[in-house]
Design an enzyme around this catalytic site. Structure first.
Site, PDB file in Angstrom:
ATOM      1  N   ASP A  62      10.564   4.797   2.275  1.00  0.00           N
ATOM      2  CA  ASP A  62       9.409   5.669   2.479  1.00  0.00           C
ATOM      3  C   ASP A  62       8.567   5.060   3.590  1.00  0.00           C
ATOM      4  OD1 ASP A  62       7.446   7.516   2.332  1.00  0.00           O
ATOM      5  OD2 ASP A  62       6.806   7.070   0.290  1.00  0.00           O
ATOM      6  N   ALA A  63       8.939   5.394   4.822  1.00  0.00           N
ATOM      7  CA  ALA A  63       8.373   4.738   5.999  1.00  0.00           C
ATOM      8  C   ALA A  63       7.537   5.667   6.872  1.00  0.00           C
ATOM      9  CB  ALA A  63       9.500   4.138   6.838  1.00  0.00           C
ATOM     10  N   LYS A  64       7.846   6.965   6.815  1.00  0.00           N
ATOM     11  CA  LYS A  64       7.134   7.989   7.598  1.00  0.00           C
ATOM     12  C   LYS A  64       7.086   7.615   9.083  1.00  0.00           C
ATOM     13  CE  LYS A  64       4.444   9.422   3.566  1.00  0.00           C
ATOM     14  NZ  LYS A  64       4.899   8.359   2.650  1.00  0.00           N
ATOM     15  N   ARG A  65       8.224   7.217   9.623  1.00  0.00           N
ATOM     16  CA  ARG A  65       8.324   6.868  11.031  1.00  0.00           C
ATOM     17  C   ARG A  65       8.484   8.129  11.878  1.00  0.00           C
ATOM     18  NH1 ARG A  65       6.940   2.564   8.692  1.00  0.00           N
ATOM     19  NH2 ARG A  65       7.789   0.540   9.254  1.00  0.00           N
TER      20      ARG A  65
END
Length: 275
Positions: free
Chosen positions: A94-97
Site C-alpha cells: 500500500d504505497a500509492k506511488r
C-alpha cells in the site's frame, strides 16, 4: 498470482479478507518493545494467527518508512516470512506511488523485484505513462486509486464534467491501460452505494475495498453491490483485526476477529453461489 489463482484461494478459504498490516510502534503491545525487532515480532504473531482466514496482507508503507532503515528491514522480514510460510497469500504494497515514467519504473523495481510484492497501489493523477511501468511485470498487479473513503475525496473525485465524475473518467480511461489480470481498483467501503455504478464500468476486475471495520463500512453492502462471478473483491480490515487487543493475547484476539469476518464472508459467498 493470476486472478484464477486468487479466486481459487478465496473459494478454498471461504474468504476475501485482506488484513492491513498498518503496524504502529505506538499501538503494539508494550512487552514487544523488549524484542530486537518489535514491528516484525508483532507482524509475525498477527500473520500466524490470521493466515487461515485471509487471502491477502497489505502493509501500509508509511508505517515502515516512518522508522527509516529499521522499518524497511522489518517490512522485508515480514514479506519474506509470508512468502516462505504462507506462499498462497497475496501481498499488497500500500504505497500509492505514481510519478513520471522513469521514476515509476524504479518504484516498480523496488516493490516487484527487490521486495517481491504481488501488487502495489498507484495514484493515477499523472496519467498513463506514470502507471504503465508497473504493468510490464508478469503476474503482478497495479491497484489504481479510483474512489476513496476519506472526506477529501469530494474535493476532486466527484467533480463532474459533461455529466461524468472524475472517478468515473479515471476508471473508464485506465481500464484500457491493462486488463483483468493486472489491474485492480481501490473503492472505499464507505462508498458502497457507488459499487453498482462502478461494476457497470468494470464488471470483471478485482476491487480492493478498504474501510470495513474501524472506518464503519458495511461488509454486507459491499458484497451486495460489488461481488461478481469470481468474487472480484478483496475487503481490507486493519485496526479492527490487528489491534483487537493490546495485551498478551493480542494475536489470539486478532485471529478471532479475522475468523469472525471470514465466517461472514463465507456466508456471503455461499449466498452468491460461489462456494
Amino acid at each position: 498470482m493470476t486472478s484464477q489463482e486468487l479466486f481459487e484461494n478465496i473459494k478454498r478459504k471461504g474468504s476475501f479478507l485482506c488484513v492491513g498490516l498498518d503496524t504502529d510502534i505506538n499501538k503494539i503491545p508494550q512487552f514487544l518493545l523488549e524484542t530486537t525487532d518489535p514491528i516484525f515480532a508483532f507482524n509475525k504473531e498477527i500473520i500466524d494467527a490470521t493466515h487461515k482466514f485471509t487471502v491477502a496482507y497489505k502493509p501500509n508503507m508509511a508505517f515502515y518508512e516512518s522508522m527509516g532503515v529499521s522499518g524497511w528491514n522489518s517490512l522485508e522480514k515480514t514479506v519474506n516470512y509470508i512468502r516462505y510460510n504462507y506462499p498462497d497469500i497475496f501481498i499488497i504494497a500500500d504505497a500509492k506511488r505514481g510519478d513520471i515514467g522513469n521514476t515509476s519504473n524504479m518504484y516498480a523495481k523496488a516493490f516487484f523485484d527487490a521486495m517481491e510484492f504481488d501488487a502495489v497501489t498507484v495514484a493515477p493523477y499523472m496519467g498513463e505513462d506514470s502507471v504503465k511501468p508497473f504493468m510490464t511485470y508478469v503476474d503482478k498487479w497495479v491497484i489504481l486509486l479510483a474512489l476513496t473513503s476519506n472526506k477529501g475525496a469530494a474535493d476532486f473525485q466527484y467533480v463532474s464534467e459533461d455529466g461524468e465524475k472524475l472517478f468515473e473518467k479515471v476508471i473508464k480511461s485506465s481500464k484500457a491501460w491493462g486488463n483483468e489480470e493486472n489491474l485492480m481498483y481501490v473503492v472505499g467501503a464507505t462508498k458502497a452505494e457507488k459499487l453498482q455504478e462502478i461494476r457497470s464500468i468494470i464488471p470483471n476486475h478485482f476491487l480492493l475495498v478498504p474501510g470495513v471495520g474501524a472506518q464503519g463500512g458495511s461488509l454486507k453492502e459491499v458484497a451486495k453491490n460489488g461481488l461478481n462471478d469470481k468474487c472480484g473483491l478483496l475487503v481490507n480490515s486493519s485496526r479492527g483485526i490487528i489491534y483487537a487487543s493490546s495485551e498478551q493475547d493480542f494475536a489470539q484476539k486478532a485471529g478471532e476477529a479475522a475468523k469472525e469476518v471470514q465466517q461472514e464472508m463465507a456466508g456471503l459467498l455461499k449466498a452468491k453461489g460461489l462456494l
